[in-house]
Write an enzyme that holds these catalytic residues in place. Structure first.
Site, PDB file in Angstrom:
ATOM      1  N   CYS A   1      -4.720  -5.743   4.739  1.00 45.36           N
ATOM      2  CA  CYS A   1      -3.797  -5.319   5.950  1.00 45.36           C
ATOM      3  C   CYS A   1      -4.020  -4.040   6.683  1.00 45.36           C
ATOM      4  CB  CYS A   1      -2.261  -5.399   5.677  1.00 45.36           C
ATOM      5  SG  CYS A   1      -1.794  -4.938   3.907  1.00 45.36           S
TER       6      CYS A   1
ATOM      7  N   HIS B   1       3.088  -1.450   8.518  1.00 44.61           N
ATOM      8  CA  HIS B   1       2.305  -0.133   7.895  1.00 44.61           C
ATOM      9  C   HIS B   1       2.001   0.713   8.983  1.00 44.61           C
ATOM     10  CE1 HIS B   1       1.888  -2.226   4.208  1.00 44.61           C
ATOM     11  NE2 HIS B   1       0.558  -2.743   4.286  1.00 44.61           N
TER      12      HIS B   1
END
Ligand code: A2P
Ligand code: 11C
Length: 344
Positions: free
Chosen positions: A128, A248
């Site tokens: 990710c 994130h």
């Protein structure tokens, strides 16, 4: 053509997002099979108004399946992907099991869709934190060249799975109640010591490896070079877990080849870049945040500024929902792209 699709790890943090995204997939779905471990047999999920039972994953699960989306850990991919491929399915794998295998394409559709043509039954979905960084860097690289990247991440707990999220919530409650937080999973389920993530920042994601870097940091380094097809780009990373549930964030320092590039030039490139939303207006406090990125498929970029000392150096802030573009959406997007390219 209509497609028979399976999700392996359908009860997990990423698997649940895959299920949600398939509701609106651009391709016709004939059937959807939800697979997990024996523990989940009997659980029910809803897809397009229909109730689907979770089934146990076995070698016989893949008969007639065209697309198998795997997100149940690397061991499960290694165990069951050969049977899936043998049954004729294309495996799109969200784990790190085959990412660095030279035979396996590692694909972010905005960056290297052509690599899909080289597949041998399995396509790997990158980590990710790598995905959102390369989505933001690729348009800059195409226009101005890219020499070096130094990234520091601020990663959400959902990247470590649903159990880690429960741990964050329980620890937060405990601290607010004046109790001692109990840590059993983070920083990394597979390591010896565990530390609370609530009200903390942990400079360890995954276990330590060569040179004092963690595997998560090596993933960012090696995957970026593979996806961009350039082993000469200099990449270094520091990956940190923070007590955010999803989304994130990354502070990305990069040096372009061209010494005459301005911030306005970078804005110009990013404002129409695929998968990127530019949110950069500091006079009005416009910049991306993790909380706002949740539930969206895009990668958000802001705080673009020139380095104070290095002419061709820039800093930017890159944010994305780690469970969507970082995982489930990139996987579903790979399936859509393959169908669009006539590969499936
Ligand atoms: P289960 O819920 O049955 O354990 P997360 O990353 O959120 O922790 O999710 C991990 C996913 O991997 C879950 O869907 C989990 O299913 C699945 N999984 C774990 N072990 C197996 C297994 N032996 N076979 C298939 N799926 C598994
Ligand atoms: C995290 N990046 O945030 C990890 C999760 O290699 O697919 C994804 C791990 C991987 O913890």
């Amino acid at each position: 053509k209509e497609y028979n699709v399976a999700i392996v790890g359908a009860t997990g943090a990423v698997g649940e997002k895959m299920l949600g995204l398939l509701e609106n997939a651009s391709f016709p779905i004939k059937s959807l099979k939800l697979l997990a471990s024996k523990r989940s047999v009997g659980k029910v999920k809803t897809f397009r108004g229909q109730e689907l039972q979770i089934e146990e994953t076995t070698d016989d699960s893949f008969e007639g399946i065209d697309i198998a989306l795997f997100s149940a850990g690397g061991g499960i991919t290694k165990q069951f992907s050969p049977a899936a491929i043998k049954a004729g399915a294309i495996v799109i794998d969200n784990t790190s099991a085959f990412r660095m295998d030279p035979e396996t394409p590692l694909v972010v559709p905005e960056v290297n869709p052509e690599d899909l043509r080289k597949h041998k039954g399995l396509i790997a979905n990158p980590n990710c934190s790598t995905i959102q960084m390369v989505v933001a860097l690729q348009p800059i690289r195409e226009k101005f060249g890219l020499d070096r990247v130094i990234v520091s991440t601020y990663q959400a707990v959902s990247g470590a799975g649903l159990h880690a999220l429960e741990e964050l919530k329980a620890q937060t409650q405990a601290v607010l109640n004046g109790e001692e937080p109990v840590a059993k999973i983070l920083p990394c389920g597979g390591d010896k010591k565990h530390f609370p993530i609530a009200f903390n920042a942990l400079p360890q994601i995954d276990v330590f490896s060569e040179g004092g870097y963690t595997y998560e940091e090596w993933k960012m380094i090696n995957e970026t070079k593979k996806i961009m097809g350039d082993q000469d780009i200099k990449v270094s990373a520091t990956c940190v877990r923070i007590p955010v549930m999803s989304g994130h964030s990354e502070s990305v320092y990069f040096e372009v080849d061209d010494k005459n590039v301005s911030v306005a030039d970078i804005w110009e490139v990013l404002k129409d870049a695929p998968g990127v939303v530019l949110q950069d207006d500091t006079a009005n406090q416009v910049y991306p945040t993790a909380r706002e990125s949740v539930g969206k498929n895009d990668t958000f970029v802001g705080r673009i500024r020139k380095d104070v000392d290095v002419d061709n150096g820039f800093h930017m802030w890159v944010v994305s929902d780690n469970l969507l573009k970082g995982a489930a959406w990139n996987s579903v997007q790979i399936a859509e792209k393959m169908i669009e390219m006539g590969l499936l």
